[in-house]
Design a protein around this motif. Structure first.
Motif, PDB file in Angstrom:
ATOM      1  N   VAL B  88      17.075  22.892  45.544  1.00  0.00           N
ATOM      2  CA  VAL B  88      16.304  23.431  44.422  1.00  0.00           C
ATOM      3  C   VAL B  88      14.899  22.851  44.464  1.00  0.00           C
ATOM      4  O   VAL B  88      14.719  21.649  44.650  1.00  0.00           O
ATOM      5  CB  VAL B  88      16.965  23.086  43.066  1.00  0.00           C
ATOM      6  N   ARG B  89      13.911  23.712  44.311  1.00  0.00           N
ATOM      7  CA  ARG B  89      12.523  23.247  44.300  1.00  0.00           C
ATOM      8  C   ARG B  89      11.817  23.800  43.073  1.00  0.00           C
ATOM      9  O   ARG B  89      12.214  24.831  42.534  1.00  0.00           O
ATOM     10  CB  ARG B  89      11.790  23.728  45.558  1.00  0.00           C
ATOM     11  N   ASP B  90      10.775  23.096  42.650  1.00  0.00           N
ATOM     12  CA  ASP B  90       9.904  23.630  41.616  1.00  0.00           C
ATOM     13  C   ASP B  90       8.587  23.978  42.296  1.00  0.00           C
ATOM     14  O   ASP B  90       7.711  23.130  42.424  1.00  0.00           O
ATOM     15  CB  ASP B  90       9.700  22.602  40.500  1.00  0.00           C
ATOM     16  N   LEU B  91       8.487  25.215  42.760  1.00  0.00           N
ATOM     17  CA  LEU B  91       7.305  25.621  43.520  1.00  0.00           C
ATOM     18  C   LEU B  91       6.203  26.061  42.563  1.00  0.00           C
ATOM     19  O   LEU B  91       6.438  26.864  41.662  1.00  0.00           O
ATOM     20  CB  LEU B  91       7.673  26.761  44.466  1.00  0.00           C
ATOM     21  N   LYS B  92       5.008  25.518  42.776  1.00  0.00           N
ATOM     22  CA  LYS B  92       3.868  25.838  41.912  1.00  0.00           C
ATOM     23  C   LYS B  92       3.056  26.969  42.533  1.00  0.00           C
ATOM     24  O   LYS B  92       3.083  27.155  43.749  1.00  0.00           O
ATOM     25  CB  LYS B  92       2.984  24.600  41.751  1.00  0.00           C
ATOM     26  N   PRO B  93       2.293  27.701  41.706  1.00  0.00           N
ATOM     27  CA  PRO B  93       1.439  28.752  42.270  1.00  0.00           C
ATOM     28  C   PRO B  93       0.416  28.154  43.241  1.00  0.00           C
ATOM     29  O   PRO B  93      -0.028  27.023  43.055  1.00  0.00           O
ATOM     30  CB  PRO B  93       0.745  29.350  41.047  1.00  0.00           C
ATOM     31  N   MET B  94       0.087  28.929  44.294  1.00  0.00           N
ATOM     32  CA  MET B  94      -0.872  28.427  45.263  1.00  0.00           C
ATOM     33  C   MET B  94      -2.292  28.764  44.804  1.00  0.00           C
ATOM     34  O   MET B  94      -2.499  29.769  44.122  1.00  0.00           O
ATOM     35  CB  MET B  94      -0.625  29.090  46.624  1.00  0.00           C
ATOM     36  N   ASP B  95      -3.238  27.946  45.215  1.00  0.00           N
ATOM     37  CA  ASP B  95      -4.637  28.197  44.854  1.00  0.00           C
ATOM     38  C   ASP B  95      -5.170  29.405  45.607  1.00  0.00           C
ATOM     39  O   ASP B  95      -4.855  29.590  46.776  1.00  0.00           O
ATOM     40  CB  ASP B  95      -5.492  26.965  45.180  1.00  0.00           C
ATOM     41  N   GLY B  96      -5.978  30.209  44.924  1.00  0.00           N
ATOM     42  CA  GLY B  96      -6.608  31.350  45.573  1.00  0.00           C
ATOM     43  C   GLY B  96      -5.640  32.441  45.964  1.00  0.00           C
ATOM     44  O   GLY B  96      -5.903  33.207  46.874  1.00  0.00           O
ATOM     45  N   VAL B  97      -4.491  32.499  45.291  1.00  0.00           N
ATOM     46  CA  VAL B  97      -3.492  33.511  45.608  1.00  0.00           C
ATOM     47  C   VAL B  97      -3.146  34.304  44.349  1.00  0.00           C
ATOM     48  O   VAL B  97      -2.883  33.728  43.294  1.00  0.00           O
ATOM     49  CB  VAL B  97      -2.209  32.873  46.186  1.00  0.00           C
ATOM     50  N   VAL B 167      11.948  50.984  41.100  1.00  0.00           N
ATOM     51  CA  VAL B 167      11.228  50.348  39.986  1.00  0.00           C
ATOM     52  C   VAL B 167      11.814  48.962  39.760  1.00  0.00           C
ATOM     53  O   VAL B 167      13.025  48.793  39.710  1.00  0.00           O
ATOM     54  CB  VAL B 167      11.346  51.188  38.698  1.00  0.00           C
ATOM     55  N   GLN B 168      10.942  47.993  39.664  1.00  0.00           N
ATOM     56  CA  GLN B 168      11.366  46.631  39.339  1.00  0.00           C
ATOM     57  C   GLN B 168      10.284  46.019  38.463  1.00  0.00           C
ATOM     58  O   GLN B 168       9.388  46.741  38.024  1.00  0.00           O
ATOM     59  CB  GLN B 168      11.583  45.825  40.622  1.00  0.00           C
ATOM     60  N   CYS B 169      10.360  44.721  38.194  1.00  0.00           N
ATOM     61  CA  CYS B 169       9.341  44.111  37.346  1.00  0.00           C
ATOM     62  C   CYS B 169       7.970  44.377  37.951  1.00  0.00           C
ATOM     63  O   CYS B 169       7.755  44.162  39.136  1.00  0.00           O
ATOM     64  CB  CYS B 169       9.552  42.615  37.210  1.00  0.00           C
ATOM     65  N   GLN B 170       7.040  44.861  37.134  1.00  0.00           N
ATOM     66  CA  GLN B 170       5.727  45.263  37.632  1.00  0.00           C
ATOM     67  C   GLN B 170       4.717  44.109  37.594  1.00  0.00           C
ATOM     68  O   GLN B 170       3.574  44.279  37.963  1.00  0.00           O
ATOM     69  CB  GLN B 170       5.210  46.442  36.809  1.00  0.00           C
ATOM     70  N   GLN B 171       5.156  42.954  37.164  1.00  0.00           N
ATOM     71  CA  GLN B 171       4.296  41.753  37.098  1.00  0.00           C
ATOM     72  C   GLN B 171       2.951  42.113  36.476  1.00  0.00           C
ATOM     73  O   GLN B 171       1.893  41.930  37.078  1.00  0.00           O
ATOM     74  CB  GLN B 171       4.114  41.130  38.487  1.00  0.00           C
ATOM     75  N   CYS B 172       3.011  42.624  35.261  1.00  0.00           N
ATOM     76  CA  CYS B 172       1.823  43.121  34.563  1.00  0.00           C
ATOM     77  C   CYS B 172       0.774  42.034  34.374  1.00  0.00           C
ATOM     78  O   CYS B 172       1.087  40.861  34.212  1.00  0.00           O
ATOM     79  CB  CYS B 172       2.220  43.638  33.186  1.00  0.00           C
ATOM     80  N   GLN B 173      -0.486  42.498  34.361  1.00  0.00           N
ATOM     81  CA  GLN B 173      -1.569  41.577  34.019  1.00  0.00           C
ATOM     82  C   GLN B 173      -1.629  41.359  32.520  1.00  0.00           C
ATOM     83  O   GLN B 173      -2.230  40.412  32.038  1.00  0.00           O
ATOM     84  CB  GLN B 173      -2.903  42.138  34.506  1.00  0.00           C
ATOM     85  N   ASN B 174      -1.008  42.290  31.795  1.00  0.00           N
ATOM     86  CA  ASN B 174      -1.020  42.222  30.336  1.00  0.00           C
ATOM     87  C   ASN B 174       0.429  42.428  29.870  1.00  0.00           C
ATOM     88  O   ASN B 174       0.773  43.471  29.346  1.00  0.00           O
ATOM     89  CB  ASN B 174      -1.939  43.338  29.817  1.00  0.00           C
ATOM     90  N   GLU B 189       2.122  33.197  35.306  1.00  0.00           N
ATOM     91  CA  GLU B 189       1.515  32.096  36.048  1.00  0.00           C
ATOM     92  C   GLU B 189       0.241  32.599  36.722  1.00  0.00           C
ATOM     93  O   GLU B 189      -0.021  33.793  36.784  1.00  0.00           O
ATOM     94  CB  GLU B 189       2.501  31.568  37.080  1.00  0.00           C
ATOM     95  N   LYS B 190      -0.543  31.684  37.272  1.00  0.00           N
ATOM     96  CA  LYS B 190      -1.873  32.099  37.746  1.00  0.00           C
ATOM     97  C   LYS B 190      -1.817  32.925  39.022  1.00  0.00           C
ATOM     98  O   LYS B 190      -2.786  33.588  39.372  1.00  0.00           O
ATOM     99  CB  LYS B 190      -2.803  30.894  37.890  1.00  0.00           C
ATOM    100  N   ASP B 191      -0.688  32.916  39.741  1.00  0.00           N
ATOM    101  CA  ASP B 191      -0.582  33.798  40.906  1.00  0.00           C
ATOM    102  C   ASP B 191      -0.049  35.172  40.504  1.00  0.00           C
ATOM    103  O   ASP B 191       0.263  35.998  41.368  1.00  0.00           O
ATOM    104  CB  ASP B 191       0.273  33.182  42.008  1.00  0.00           C
TER     105      ASP B 191
END
Lengths: 214, 315
Positions: B88-97, B167-174, B189-191
């Motif tokens: 199990v890992r807690d992966l953080k968002p990558m910079d610039g991605v 159709v799956q989660c659209q990872q909306c910006q809003n 998250e920021k990615d």
């Protein structure tokens, strides 16, 4: 009736009610979650990620039997094999090549083997301007006609990819044209669909009003 | 000889077992029995939260030390339940991605391999079935999802006259699901990935109601995952096994994508209809597609959700 007697009757009645309820709760199966229906695990063939076809380059890489590509085991060097047609200008596939299905292009118009194979050297392929292309470099051959697809493939927008999107962390494995398309019949064949979702209520498909459409 | 019965002793019988006392005792006993019986269903809550999990802090407040402990607990729990030691890992968002998904509607043949690769990768419940991807079968010439059928069964796909739209989660910006969560158990998250903290979710299902894409799934029962199909490569915000009573959804395979890999649905697609990458990198596949291809709408664009999931055509 004295007050005490009334209380006693009440208590007696309540005892009976409580004991009855207790017994009911203990034996009542409706209070437990109902066992769901069996859903078979999905067949592992639907989880397969390997390419549907293997190319010459794959065989070379895996060090496997290349006898299918040993053209001059049967053909004679320097003597282009003749191509025979029937009365409708349909190519007659010789029985030695019976695994070849002629299905490239519509209306049987692409019916000359030497549109792609090199008649002077059967071990290579050729594009129409005469450039020789090796069996391990087929995108260049296919792209000589299917330019937009080659452009998209080179950009990563056409074809299958696996591995790493972040090329700084690992490599991506790009499949080649013939890993998915049969060069002699390039249209992707139809296939069986994986099972539909099993609805909680009733068999799959019954919830849809559009079942009659096929 | 005649047996002599002892004379009735009013005093003893009155104090030890009077009718009143008997009834009182019986009523108390009956009441307690009924109470115990009515609480009996609680015995089936075998995965009752451990005190450790109950006292766990909010994800964003966890220090690295806390997280190590939390991951240790999850690994122990999974091993106890499935007999497999997970990673199990807690992966953080990558910079610039910032992730974007593109799906080629010209190519998709509706074989549903993505659906099952996803279930296999993300440890979803097999019974009852929880699936993040629904493949809609729609008649040619229509873009009306109301006409979509996701329960089709076909010996041979694609069927004539139809096209397929997964159709799956659209990872909306809003994302509307994030706005309605009363406990902030889901956030963006920021990615660009909207994630869920399964240990913080209270199971109110507001997010399920808010999502215009029917992308969120609820664990009505304890998820059933066969041991032999458990994926031991897990992430805290990703595919670690869920409990009864929490929401889950597609998270772009966080355990893969934040480690640089492609999502599972993409790798299994037999026609290469699925494309994924970093939209902030102008050299990425998705950037090329957005520049060069006929990218249609974001699905249900009028909802103002601004998805990061795009559908496009070849010709």
């Amino acid at each position: 009736m004295s007050k005490d007697t009334v209380t006693q009757y009440w208590l007696g009645a309540l005892t009976v009610v409580f004991l009855g309820l207790g017994g009911f709760f203990i034996v009542n199966s409706a209070a437990r979650p109902a066992a769901g229906k069996e859903i078979p695990l999905v067949d592992v063939k639907f989880l397969d990620r390997t390419a549907s076809r293997r190319t010459y380059a794959d065989l070379v890489k895996a060090n496997e039997d290349l006898s299918d590509y040993d053209c001059y085991g049967c053909h004679e060097k320097g003597k282009p094999p003749p191509i025979r047609y029937d009365a409708n200008q349909k190519i007659i596939v010789p029985k030695e090549h019976s695994d070849v299905v002629m299905g490239h292009g519509s209306h049987d118009r692409n019916n000359l083997c030497y549109n792609c194979h090199n008649e002077q050297n059967l071990l290579t392929l050729q594009v129409r301007d005469g450039r020789e292309v090796g069996f391990d470099n087929i995108p260049q051959l296919c792209g000589s006609c299917h330019g937009p697809n080659l452009r998209d493939w080179e950009a990563g927008a056409h074809g299958r990819t696996s591995g790493y999107w972040d090329r700084s962390l690992g490599t991506a494995d790009r499949l080649s044209c013939a890993n998915c398309h049969n060069p002699h019949a390039p249209r992707i064949p139809t296939r069986e669909s994986a099972p539909a979702p099993h609805s909680l209520h009733g068999p799959a498909g019954t919830s849809s009003p559009h079942e009659t459409t096929h | 000889m005649t047996p002599t019965l002892p004379p009735p002793d009013d005093k003893t019988s009155d104090t030890s077992m009077s009718r009143r006392n008997f009834l009182r005792g019986a009523a108390a006993f009956g009441g307690l029995t009924a109470l115990a019986a009515s609480l009996a269903p609680l015995r089936q809550l075998e995965d009752f939260s451990s005190s450790e999990q109950f006292l766990q802090k909010y994800y964003k407040e966890l220090t690295p030390d806390d997280m190590t402990k939390v991951i240790g607990r999850i690994e122990r729990e999974v091993q106890k339940e499935y007999g497999i030691r997970p990673h199990v890992r807690d992966l953080k968002p990558m910079d610039g991605v910032e992730f974007v998904y593109c799906l080629n509607l010209t190519r998709c043949i509706g074989c549903r391999k993505c659906v099952h690769a996803c279930v296999n990768e993300n440890n979803q419940s097999r019974n009852p079935e929880i699936q993040y991807i629904r493949v809609l079968k729609m008649p040619h010439g229509s873009m009306d999802v109301e006409k979509g059928d996701h329960t089709y069964e076909a010996k041979s796909v694609p069927e004539k006259g139809f096209f397929y739209m997964p159709v799956q989660c659209q990872q909306c910006q809003n994302p509307p699901c994030v706005k309605v969560c009363p406990v902030n158990a889901t956030w963006q998250e920021k990615d660009g990935i909207t994630v869920i903290d399964y240990d913080w979710c209270i199971g109110c299902r507001y997010c399920e109601a808010a999502c215009p894409y029917w992308a969120r799934r609820f664990n009505f029962t304890k998820p059933e995952i066969p041991k032999e199909r458990l994926n031991p490569n897990m992430a805290y915000l990703g595919n670690r096994p869920r409990k009864q009573g929490v929401m889950e959804k597609c998270h772009f395979c966080i355990q893969r994508t934040r480690a640089g890999k492609y999502p599972a649905c993409l790798e299994v697609c037999p026609v290469g209809a699925r494309k994924f990458g970093n939209i902030l990198d102008p050299e990425s596949e998705v950037s090329y597609i957005m520049r060069e291809k006929r990218v249609f709408i974001q699905l249900k664009e009028e909802m103002g959700t601004s998805p990061r999931f795009f559908y496009y055509f070849d010709k």
